[in-house]
Enzyme design. Sequence first.
Site, PDB file in Angstrom:
ATOM      1  N   SER A   6       0.840  -1.198   0.000  1.00 14.90           N
ATOM      2  CA  SER A   6       0.000   0.000   0.000  1.00 14.90           C
ATOM      3  C   SER A   6       0.875   1.248   0.000  1.00 14.90           C
ATOM      4  O   SER A   6       1.639   1.488   0.937  1.00 14.90           O
ATOM      5  CB  SER A   6      -0.906   0.000   1.232  1.00 14.90           C
ATOM      6  OG  SER A   6      -1.418   1.297   1.420  1.00 14.90           O
ATOM      7  N   HIS A  31      -1.060  -1.252  -4.420  1.00 11.98           N
ATOM      8  CA  HIS A  31      -2.370  -0.966  -3.826  1.00 11.98           C
ATOM      9  C   HIS A  31      -2.471   0.542  -3.596  1.00 11.98           C
ATOM     10  O   HIS A  31      -1.648   1.132  -2.891  1.00 11.98           O
ATOM     11  CB  HIS A  31      -2.513  -1.733  -2.505  1.00 11.98           C
ATOM     12  CG  HIS A  31      -3.854  -1.580  -1.857  1.00 11.98           C
ATOM     13  ND1 HIS A  31      -4.965  -2.279  -2.274  1.00 11.98           N
ATOM     14  CD2 HIS A  31      -4.265  -0.801  -0.822  1.00 11.98           C
ATOM     15  CE1 HIS A  31      -6.003  -1.947  -1.511  1.00 11.98           C
ATOM     16  NE2 HIS A  31      -5.607  -1.038  -0.631  1.00 11.98           N
ATOM     17  N   ASP A  33      -4.663   3.659  -2.256  1.00  6.27           N
ATOM     18  CA  ASP A  33      -5.773   4.016  -1.372  1.00  6.27           C
ATOM     19  C   ASP A  33      -6.250   5.437  -1.652  1.00  6.27           C
ATOM     20  O   ASP A  33      -5.502   6.391  -1.471  1.00  6.27           O
ATOM     21  CB  ASP A  33      -5.324   3.908   0.086  1.00  6.27           C
ATOM     22  CG  ASP A  33      -5.117   2.465   0.506  1.00  6.27           C
ATOM     23  OD1 ASP A  33      -6.081   1.690   0.418  1.00  6.27           O
ATOM     24  OD2 ASP A  33      -3.987   2.113   0.893  1.00  6.27           O
ATOM     25  N   MET A  35      -8.978   8.280  -0.659  1.00 10.50           N
ATOM     26  CA  MET A  35      -9.920   8.666   0.416  1.00 10.50           C
ATOM     27  C   MET A  35     -10.427  10.081   0.190  1.00 10.50           C
ATOM     28  O   MET A  35      -9.662  10.958  -0.202  1.00 10.50           O
ATOM     29  CB  MET A  35      -9.198   8.628   1.763  1.00 10.50           C
ATOM     30  CG  MET A  35      -8.503   7.324   2.056  1.00 10.50           C
ATOM     31  SD  MET A  35      -7.633   7.412   3.614  1.00 10.50           S
ATOM     32  CE  MET A  35      -6.780   5.840   3.617  1.00 10.50           C
ATOM     33  N   HIS A  64      -8.220   1.147  -4.426  1.00  3.76           N
ATOM     34  CA  HIS A  64      -9.190   0.945  -3.333  1.00  3.76           C
ATOM     35  C   HIS A  64      -9.860   2.294  -3.059  1.00  3.76           C
ATOM     36  O   HIS A  64      -9.251   3.189  -2.488  1.00  3.76           O
ATOM     37  CB  HIS A  64      -8.423   0.414  -2.111  1.00  3.76           C
ATOM     38  CG  HIS A  64      -9.255   0.279  -0.879  1.00  3.76           C
ATOM     39  ND1 HIS A  64      -8.696   0.111   0.371  1.00  3.76           N
ATOM     40  CD2 HIS A  64     -10.604   0.285  -0.683  1.00  3.76           C
ATOM     41  CE1 HIS A  64      -9.653   0.017   1.267  1.00  3.76           C
ATOM     42  NE2 HIS A  64     -10.817   0.137   0.661  1.00  3.76           N
ATOM     43  N   MET A  66     -12.087   4.597  -1.191  1.00  2.60           N
ATOM     44  CA  MET A  66     -12.808   4.868   0.061  1.00  2.60           C
ATOM     45  C   MET A  66     -13.480   6.218  -0.109  1.00  2.60           C
ATOM     46  O   MET A  66     -13.122   7.214   0.521  1.00  2.60           O
ATOM     47  CB  MET A  66     -11.817   4.855   1.229  1.00  2.60           C
ATOM     48  CG  MET A  66     -11.342   3.459   1.590  1.00  2.60           C
ATOM     49  SD  MET A  66      -9.815   3.461   2.533  1.00  2.60           S
ATOM     50  CE  MET A  66      -8.626   3.460   1.195  1.00  2.60           C
ATOM     51  N   MET A 135     -11.822  -5.677   4.731  1.00  3.03           N
ATOM     52  CA  MET A 135     -11.061  -4.731   5.543  1.00  3.03           C
ATOM     53  C   MET A 135     -10.841  -5.349   6.920  1.00  3.03           C
ATOM     54  O   MET A 135     -11.794  -5.703   7.608  1.00  3.03           O
ATOM     55  CB  MET A 135     -11.823  -3.405   5.710  1.00  3.03           C
ATOM     56  CG  MET A 135     -11.866  -2.523   4.481  1.00  3.03           C
ATOM     57  SD  MET A 135     -10.260  -2.219   3.721  1.00  3.03           S
ATOM     58  CE  MET A 135      -9.378  -1.353   5.024  1.00  3.03           C
ATOM     59  N   ASP A 173      -6.946  -6.401   3.813  1.00  2.00           N
ATOM     60  CA  ASP A 173      -6.277  -5.096   3.902  1.00  2.00           C
ATOM     61  C   ASP A 173      -6.399  -4.521   5.305  1.00  2.00           C
ATOM     62  O   ASP A 173      -7.500  -4.283   5.788  1.00  2.00           O
ATOM     63  CB  ASP A 173      -6.975  -4.164   2.871  1.00  2.00           C
ATOM     64  CG  ASP A 173      -6.354  -2.780   2.798  1.00  2.00           C
ATOM     65  OD1 ASP A 173      -5.311  -2.549   3.435  1.00  2.00           O
ATOM     66  OD2 ASP A 173      -6.925  -1.938   2.081  1.00  2.00           O
TER      67      ASP A 173
HETATM   68  C1  DX5 Z   1      -6.548   1.701   5.180  1.00  2.00           C
HETATM   69  C2  DX5 Z   1      -6.060   1.341   3.810  1.00  2.00           C
HETATM   70  C3  DX5 Z   1      -4.983   0.336   3.808  1.00  2.00           C
HETATM   71  C4  DX5 Z   1      -3.766   0.745   4.576  1.00  2.00           C
HETATM   72  C5  DX5 Z   1      -3.092  -0.485   5.031  1.00  2.00           C
HETATM   73  O1  DX5 Z   1      -7.678   2.467   5.072  1.00  2.00           O
HETATM   74  O2  DX5 Z   1      -7.115   0.816   3.018  1.00  2.00           O
HETATM   75  O3  DX5 Z   1      -4.645  -0.065   2.497  1.00  2.00           O
HETATM   76  O4  DX5 Z   1      -2.882   1.545   3.855  1.00  2.00           O
HETATM   77  O5  DX5 Z   1      -2.037  -0.114   5.801  1.00  2.00           O
HETATM   78  P1  DX5 Z   1      -1.432  -1.032   6.938  1.00  2.00           P
HETATM   79  O6  DX5 Z   1      -0.866  -2.238   6.280  1.00  2.00           O
HETATM   80  O7  DX5 Z   1      -0.412  -0.145   7.543  1.00  2.00           O
HETATM   81  O8  DX5 Z   1      -2.552  -1.387   7.895  1.00  2.00           O
HETATM   82 ZN    ZN Z   2      -6.575  -0.178   1.058  1.00  2.77          ZN
END
Ligand code: DX5
Ligand code: ZN
Length: 219
Positions: A6, A31, A33, A35, A64, A66, A135, A173
């Site tokens: 990630s 990956h 993320d 948000m 991903h 969010m 998750m 994740d």
């Molecule tokens: C959290 C993200 C994850 C996050 C995982 O909202 O979706 O992808 O970056 O990070 P770690 O491995 O540090 O929990």
């Molecule tokens: Zn993620």
Amino acid sequence: MILAPSILSADFLHLEREIELINQSEADWFHLDVMDGVFVPNISIGFPVLKAIAKIAAKPLDAHLMIVEPEKFIFQFRDLGVYSLNVHYEACLHLNSTIAKIKAAGMKAAVTLNPHTPVELLEDILDELDMVLIMSVNPGFGGQSFIPQSIDKILRLKEIIRRKNLNTLIEVDGGINLETGKQVVEAGADVLVAGNFLFRSNNPQAMITQMKQKINYKL
Ligand code: DX5
Ligand code: ZN
């Protein structure tokens, strides 16, 4: 096991170096993320940064989202060259139609479940999905602790996938390290996302190799 580091935990001041590090490593996917500060209490990266990453990333991009109303951005993610697009079950009022649009755009379609959302809710759409992302922390931040109840969800989802004779992948994740990584793969996970554990280690590239070997060969 597919390993997807990630980027959220990468050093954004040296993003090019971090992307190259993953390119050179034994990791399988990136990956990403995304948000929006509405669906989750945090804002991460948007299209300008994603475009820069996509330009040099030499492995499939696993995005991903969010965000609320993810269906608005399907074509923009396709244009980035995204391989798999994860939308949250909790953010999609018309999930069936959103999944159909993602697939029509040529991407793998994945649905993400928050920790409180039962896997059984996917019974009637599972046939349409390439992947389910479970998750194992509350989305929004890297570096949180793995929620142990996630193991039971993976076992239950794997059972439904087997019963339906599908080959839907299970991605997990949040809070993944060597120990939790082993546990989720044993329970049936196919894809592991890891952020903090990899990027905060002294040698992320070596840690990626170690993780793949230890988990794949049950060392
Ligand atoms: C959290 C993200 C994850 C996050 C995982 O909202 O979706 O992808 O970056 O990070 P770690 O491995 O540090 O929990
Ligand atoms: Zn993620």
